[in-house]
Design a protein around this motif. Structure first.
Motif, PDB file in Angstrom:
ATOM      1  N   VAL A 162      43.710  37.433  37.796  1.00  0.00           N
ATOM      2  CA  VAL A 162      44.199  36.048  37.916  1.00  0.00           C
ATOM      3  C   VAL A 162      43.076  35.146  38.417  1.00  0.00           C
ATOM      4  O   VAL A 162      42.808  34.070  37.855  1.00  0.00           O
ATOM      5  CB  VAL A 162      45.407  35.983  38.893  1.00  0.00           C
ATOM      6  CG1 VAL A 162      45.866  34.543  39.088  1.00  0.00           C
ATOM      7  CG2 VAL A 162      46.544  36.858  38.381  1.00  0.00           C
ATOM      8  N   LYS A 163      42.387  35.608  39.468  1.00  0.00           N
ATOM      9  CA  LYS A 163      41.300  34.797  40.038  1.00  0.00           C
ATOM     10  C   LYS A 163      40.197  34.582  39.019  1.00  0.00           C
ATOM     11  O   LYS A 163      39.678  33.472  38.862  1.00  0.00           O
ATOM     12  CB  LYS A 163      40.741  35.479  41.300  1.00  0.00           C
ATOM     13  CG  LYS A 163      41.614  35.224  42.527  1.00  0.00           C
ATOM     14  CD  LYS A 163      40.950  35.678  43.812  1.00  0.00           C
ATOM     15  CE  LYS A 163      41.275  37.147  44.058  1.00  0.00           C
ATOM     16  NZ  LYS A 163      40.905  37.600  45.414  1.00  0.00           N
ATOM     17  N   ALA A 164      39.809  35.635  38.325  1.00  0.00           N
ATOM     18  CA  ALA A 164      38.723  35.525  37.336  1.00  0.00           C
ATOM     19  C   ALA A 164      39.068  34.493  36.268  1.00  0.00           C
ATOM     20  O   ALA A 164      38.211  33.684  35.867  1.00  0.00           O
ATOM     21  CB  ALA A 164      38.479  36.891  36.681  1.00  0.00           C
ATOM     22  N   ARG A 172      46.292  27.879  32.759  1.00  0.00           N
ATOM     23  CA  ARG A 172      47.454  28.620  33.240  1.00  0.00           C
ATOM     24  C   ARG A 172      47.170  30.106  33.111  1.00  0.00           C
ATOM     25  O   ARG A 172      46.559  30.551  32.131  1.00  0.00           O
ATOM     26  CB  ARG A 172      48.704  28.342  32.382  1.00  0.00           C
ATOM     27  CG  ARG A 172      49.363  27.022  32.616  1.00  0.00           C
ATOM     28  CD  ARG A 172      50.163  27.008  33.921  1.00  0.00           C
ATOM     29  NE  ARG A 172      50.883  25.760  34.088  1.00  0.00           N
ATOM     30  CZ  ARG A 172      50.335  24.621  34.479  1.00  0.00           C
ATOM     31  NH1 ARG A 172      49.040  24.559  34.757  1.00  0.00           N
ATOM     32  NH2 ARG A 172      51.073  23.531  34.604  1.00  0.00           N
ATOM     33  N   VAL A 173      47.659  30.886  34.084  1.00  0.00           N
ATOM     34  CA  VAL A 173      47.651  32.339  33.966  1.00  0.00           C
ATOM     35  C   VAL A 173      49.114  32.784  33.933  1.00  0.00           C
ATOM     36  O   VAL A 173      49.905  32.402  34.805  1.00  0.00           O
ATOM     37  CB  VAL A 173      46.902  33.005  35.131  1.00  0.00           C
ATOM     38  CG1 VAL A 173      47.064  34.519  35.075  1.00  0.00           C
ATOM     39  CG2 VAL A 173      45.434  32.624  35.090  1.00  0.00           C
ATOM     40  N   VAL A 174      49.454  33.536  32.897  1.00  0.00           N
ATOM     41  CA  VAL A 174      50.854  33.870  32.649  1.00  0.00           C
ATOM     42  C   VAL A 174      51.124  35.321  33.040  1.00  0.00           C
ATOM     43  O   VAL A 174      50.434  36.239  32.586  1.00  0.00           O
ATOM     44  CB  VAL A 174      51.198  33.647  31.163  1.00  0.00           C
ATOM     45  CG1 VAL A 174      52.672  33.933  30.906  1.00  0.00           C
ATOM     46  CG2 VAL A 174      50.844  32.222  30.753  1.00  0.00           C
ATOM     47  N   MET A 175      52.130  35.493  33.880  1.00  0.00           N
ATOM     48  CA  MET A 175      52.534  36.830  34.309  1.00  0.00           C
ATOM     49  C   MET A 175      53.502  37.387  33.266  1.00  0.00           C
ATOM     50  O   MET A 175      54.605  36.864  33.109  1.00  0.00           O
ATOM     51  CB  MET A 175      53.237  36.745  35.667  1.00  0.00           C
ATOM     52  CG  MET A 175      52.381  36.086  36.749  1.00  0.00           C
ATOM     53  SD  MET A 175      53.324  35.755  38.280  1.00  0.00           S
ATOM     54  CE  MET A 175      54.317  34.358  37.760  1.00  0.00           C
ATOM     55  N   CYS A 176      53.075  38.419  32.546  1.00  0.00           N
ATOM     56  CA  CYS A 176      53.915  38.975  31.480  1.00  0.00           C
ATOM     57  C   CYS A 176      54.583  40.258  31.929  1.00  0.00           C
ATOM     58  O   CYS A 176      53.903  41.207  32.322  1.00  0.00           O
ATOM     59  CB  CYS A 176      53.071  39.256  30.235  1.00  0.00           C
ATOM     60  SG  CYS A 176      52.311  37.788  29.551  1.00  0.00           S
ATOM     61  N   VAL A 194      51.858  37.199  44.611  1.00  0.00           N
ATOM     62  CA  VAL A 194      50.716  36.952  43.732  1.00  0.00           C
ATOM     63  C   VAL A 194      50.004  35.666  44.144  1.00  0.00           C
ATOM     64  O   VAL A 194      48.786  35.622  44.265  1.00  0.00           O
ATOM     65  CB  VAL A 194      51.165  36.829  42.257  1.00  0.00           C
ATOM     66  CG1 VAL A 194      50.018  36.332  41.382  1.00  0.00           C
ATOM     67  CG2 VAL A 194      51.690  38.160  41.753  1.00  0.00           C
ATOM     68  N   ALA A 195      50.812  34.618  44.340  1.00  0.00           N
ATOM     69  CA  ALA A 195      50.230  33.326  44.700  1.00  0.00           C
ATOM     70  C   ALA A 195      49.386  33.480  45.967  1.00  0.00           C
ATOM     71  O   ALA A 195      48.258  32.971  46.055  1.00  0.00           O
ATOM     72  CB  ALA A 195      51.337  32.295  44.902  1.00  0.00           C
ATOM     73  N   GLU A 196      49.913  34.239  46.911  1.00  0.00           N
ATOM     74  CA  GLU A 196      49.188  34.404  48.165  1.00  0.00           C
ATOM     75  C   GLU A 196      47.922  35.239  47.958  1.00  0.00           C
ATOM     76  O   GLU A 196      46.833  34.852  48.384  1.00  0.00           O
ATOM     77  CB  GLU A 196      50.106  35.083  49.192  1.00  0.00           C
ATOM     78  CG  GLU A 196      49.598  34.907  50.618  1.00  0.00           C
ATOM     79  CD  GLU A 196      50.471  35.656  51.612  1.00  0.00           C
ATOM     80  OE1 GLU A 196      51.711  35.586  51.460  1.00  0.00           O
ATOM     81  OE2 GLU A 196      49.909  36.324  52.506  1.00  0.00           O
ATOM     82  N   LEU A 197      48.077  36.366  47.273  1.00  0.00           N
ATOM     83  CA  LEU A 197      46.960  37.294  47.115  1.00  0.00           C
ATOM     84  C   LEU A 197      45.846  36.710  46.247  1.00  0.00           C
ATOM     85  O   LEU A 197      44.659  36.940  46.496  1.00  0.00           O
ATOM     86  CB  LEU A 197      47.474  38.601  46.494  1.00  0.00           C
ATOM     87  CG  LEU A 197      46.668  39.871  46.767  1.00  0.00           C
ATOM     88  CD1 LEU A 197      46.531  40.120  48.269  1.00  0.00           C
ATOM     89  CD2 LEU A 197      47.372  41.062  46.127  1.00  0.00           C
ATOM     90  N   LEU A 205      50.927  29.139  37.696  1.00  0.00           N
ATOM     91  CA  LEU A 205      51.245  30.390  37.011  1.00  0.00           C
ATOM     92  C   LEU A 205      52.289  30.169  35.913  1.00  0.00           C
ATOM     93  O   LEU A 205      53.033  29.188  35.936  1.00  0.00           O
ATOM     94  CB  LEU A 205      51.778  31.410  38.024  1.00  0.00           C
ATOM     95  CG  LEU A 205      50.797  31.812  39.123  1.00  0.00           C
ATOM     96  CD1 LEU A 205      51.504  32.629  40.202  1.00  0.00           C
ATOM     97  CD2 LEU A 205      49.629  32.617  38.528  1.00  0.00           C
ATOM     98  N   GLY A 206      52.315  31.082  34.968  1.00  0.00           N
ATOM     99  CA  GLY A 206      53.327  31.064  33.920  1.00  0.00           C
ATOM    100  C   GLY A 206      54.105  32.365  33.947  1.00  0.00           C
ATOM    101  O   GLY A 206      53.691  33.341  34.587  1.00  0.00           O
TER     102      GLY A 206
END
Lengths: 523, 523
Positions: A162-164, A172-176, A194-197, A205-206
């Motif tokens: 996610v960070k990369a 947007r980064v989408v959590m599938c 996730v948001a915290e980490l 996020l998506g």
């Protein structure tokens, strides 16, 4: 719009068994989705699928979108390949869409076992690809495949993907939930963690959910309640295995239950019509029990409460059906109410406003026929012929008068099966007898009818039977049951559907065939 | 069990359009639900529905349940009527079930507008009815209709219904989302508030969700996560409008995702088989995309990952399919894998373990036939005949040899449609020619075949064709498409299903007919 409604009917939805869109289908689907007001239409994987490449090519000139932008889907660059030399990435740019969505592995086990590369190289693949897309003027979205399983197994690696992506410029980064195993409470917890980490805000996020726990809609809603503002759905939930989150249910829940504005004004009312049209294009029977948009979504069996429902319908419906373009039905036989007859006729260009006696006659006829197993829901052409026959001056004369027909199916001693039909007709005073063979009784009848009419109606040659559906009603009586046949016919200008019902499947087909030719010749 | 799995397929599930159980159907459904391990089977509304009254009557002698107890459903006493004189309540006791579930109004608006009585009288109706049931030795459950809408509108009145029920001795009070408008987060909040306001513990409450937001499964799971220990579901989610919470998805989620034990050991594995069997009885095509139990629930389209899936299947499935009795499918053509052929044969009592060459032959044959449009999933009898034909010493001889048949369908000048069939056969050396009429081509063939065989096989008279399903494959070719016919035949000892495929619907039906007679005669 604060919220990004991202539709992937044309990409992930096409994974459903049995769906196979032509390029023309894909263009039609995109137009309907745009009309429904989604913000993003993922059109396919250019480069990987020839049909998708052609779709993006034709979309450049043939697709005018008012609400949506087109998205090309693809993968991050290959391991060990320079991104500028990766053919698949090049094809993504060639699609010339404003947005590109690339799938990235975010479960370290999949990186190592399926991709057979290292975690670090996978991070480089994400960074390089996103940077390259952004450098070429694209908005870049990253779909993290197997996100939740990966996050459970190795939270820090998944968070590093996610960070990369964000470091490289992803929007947007989408959590599938690729395997579809999540429940809403798990989604809520994961989004927060996730948001915290990853050190991001949930609204960057998506979410993309599959329906393997029958919770895809609820999971998507839970993610939005947790702060996510980008959600990926497919129309009618089409997708691999039990499918994806259904666009219509998600959007309806967010707007009507949570009061969020996710579609432009005036769009939600199109849900039922768009859902049905998309089912037709996908060649999948509409799910009558689908939430919000199914034909039975607001149907109440007649019972003790029928009169109470009429007085106070909102006490018996969770929302007003009209806000999603649907209707309430109290009794099956009340489907053929005057109002719906007038509405449907108006749709077909027949104004019954000044003809109450026609409305009455059609309503009674439809009620009677529906009681006998007919259904005009999918047979507009037969319905139009029926209305016209009752509307003064609008009738369409039959192109012929039937004297008799005869169909023979023979299984011969050599194992060969032949079908042969003979029709005896009168056309403009002339008596015609014609015989033809076919590969089944209905095909033989169709062929014989065409032979008989070919001199008087040469345009019949352009008609093609494109679909033939058989439904047996009252199945508990075995072969004594009533048969309903739906025929779809097309010519170079369009297509039309007719219906026939009879205890004999051949005669049911005959009725639908005659309607199909009559309607087609009068167009 | 800590948890009460309460199935209402036979009561609320029967509200689904198109379902119409016979009493024999209801008994068969109850046996399957019991086998699946549910704790409670709500069988219907005795007194209100004659079929339900008969069901409970026959259940007394014909239904032996191992896991479940039977529940009679009804309503609280009428307003202004003494409970001991209320006929409907009397019918509930006459059903002689250990548990009675009564529905009560819990939304003050429904009390006043639909029931047309006062809030106080409604509370008395609840108290009187529950006390009367308990005094007569019944465990009393109370379904609070329109619970969540009522609770939102007037929390204290709705809570007072809950209190009244418990004061009178109810074992469980069930919160019913009758209009189906809830989302999981709303359920969670409501359960906590209700428990507090009514002064009860969440584990005294039950949950009953409808699927109008496509969240019935998630809502049920959310209630359980909030402490509720009684949940009402229907098999396959059958029910009014978009249906109820699907029993199989709810139970699978609770056991496999949350680690709760809600079914006896060894029951969850029966999910897929029981789901399919219940769909057959309801005469509704199984939903291939249903979560956990659908034929496509674990189907993966062949693609880049096919080999990775084979190496590491659990990375691509959210659970091991076998825990719900399902299979993973990677390719459609791989459905006919050796393992599933052996498994299916074993189910039918044919042990292929010592016959690898038979397994190979059957697997190849099935693959070839499936590529041509055949499907044996629902046609066990045809599959058994196929296996037997390849298994040394197990073959079933055909009762006759076909020379030829001929079917004629004639639409005569007077509008009358007749079907006539002639078959020419050899039975035990004798040549037989027989002709019969029917109300369609298949019915005529069936009749002619029976006439021809009646002397040699008098037991044919007990065979009845009970269902006839037609599916057109590859619909884009119109009447040139391939037709698949499924025939269900029954005699006084049971039923069996056969399949036939041909481009000609009559010949496809013929194949299925011959298999049906061959199999039936050999039983």
């Amino acid at each position: 719009m604060d919220y990004q409604v991202f539709d992937t009917t044309l990409r992930d939805g096409g994974q459903r068994e049995g769906i196979s869109y032509t390029v023309a289908d894909k263009l039609a689907v995109a137009r309907l989705l745009d009309e429904f007001g989604v913000g993003f239409i993922e059109g396919g994987w250019p480069g990987a699928m020839p049909k998708d490449t052609e779709f993006f090519e034709r979309a450049k000139t043939e697709l005018e979108l008012r609400n949506a932008v087109l998205v090309a889907f693809g993968a991050t660059r290959k391991a060990g390949v320079d991104v500028t030399e990766d053919k698949q990435v090049k094809a993504l740019l060639d699609a010339e869409t404003p947005v590109v969505c690339v799938v990235a592995k975010s479960d370290i086990r999949h990186v190592e076992r399926a991709l057979r590369t290292t975690g670090d190289e996978n991070l480089n693949m994400v960074r390089d690809t996103v940077r390259h897309l952004v450098a070429n003027g694209r908005r870049a979205f990253v779909d993290c495949e197997h996100f939740f399983d990966g996050f459970r197994y190795d939270p820090s690696y998944t968070a590093s993907v996610v960070k990369a992506a964000f470091e490289a410029g992803a929007e947007r980064v989408v959590m599938c939930d690729t395997n579809g195993g999540m429940l809403p409470s798990m989604i809520t917890a994961a989004v927060n963690q996730v948001a915290e980490l990853a050190g991001v805000s949930a609204d960057q996020l998506g979410i993309h959910c599959q329906n393997d726990t029958a919770c895809a809609v609820a999971n998507t809603v839970a993610a939005v309640e947790a702060g996510v503002k980008h959600f990926q759905c497919t129309a009618n939930g089409y997708g691999e295995r039990p499918g994806n989150a259904d666009l219509f249910a998600v959007v309806s829940n967010l707007q009507l239950k949570l009061g969020l504005k996710v579609l432009p004004d005036g769009c939600l009312e199109k849900a039922t019509r768009v859902s049905t049209a998309l089912a037709e294009i996908a060649n999948i029977a509409p799910d009558t029990h689908q939430a919000y948009v199914g034909a039975a979504a607001f149907a109440h069996k007649a019972g003790l409460h029928a009169s109470a429902i009429k007085v106070d319908p909102l006490l018996y419906n969770h929302v007003d059906p009209s806000v999603v373009g649907n209707d309430m039905r109290i009794l099956v036989t009340e489907m053929a109410g005057r109002a719906s007859i007038e509405l449907k006729s108006a749709e077909l260009g027949l104004d019954l406003a000044g003809h109450p006696e026609t409305t009455t006659a059609v309503t009674n006829k439809v009620k009677e026929l529906e009681a006998g197993g007919w259904s005009f829901e999918a047979a507009d052409a037969s319905f139009e012929l029926l209305v016209r026959s009752e509307l003064p001056g609008a009738g369409i004369p039959s192109p012929f008068t039937l004297e008799s027909y005869r169909v023979l199916v023979e299984h011969r001693e050599d194992g060969k099966v032949i079908s042969e039909a003979t029709v005896k007709l009168r056309v403009e005073g002339e008596r015609i007898i014609a015989t033809a063979e076919g590969n089944g009784p209905v095909n033989a009848l169709d062929e014989a009818l065409r032979v008989a009419l070919s001199n008087h109606y040469p345009q019949l040659k352009t008609f093609e039977l494109t679909d033939f559906k058989v439904r047996i009603l009252e199945g508990s009586h075995g072969t004594n049951a009533i048969t309903r046949v739906l025929l779809e016919t097309s010519d170079n200008r369009g297509e039309w559907t007719t219906v026939g019902v009879h205890e004999n499947i051949v005669d049911a087909s005959w009725t639908a065939l005659v309607d199909a030719l009559t309607f087609g010749l009068a167009r």
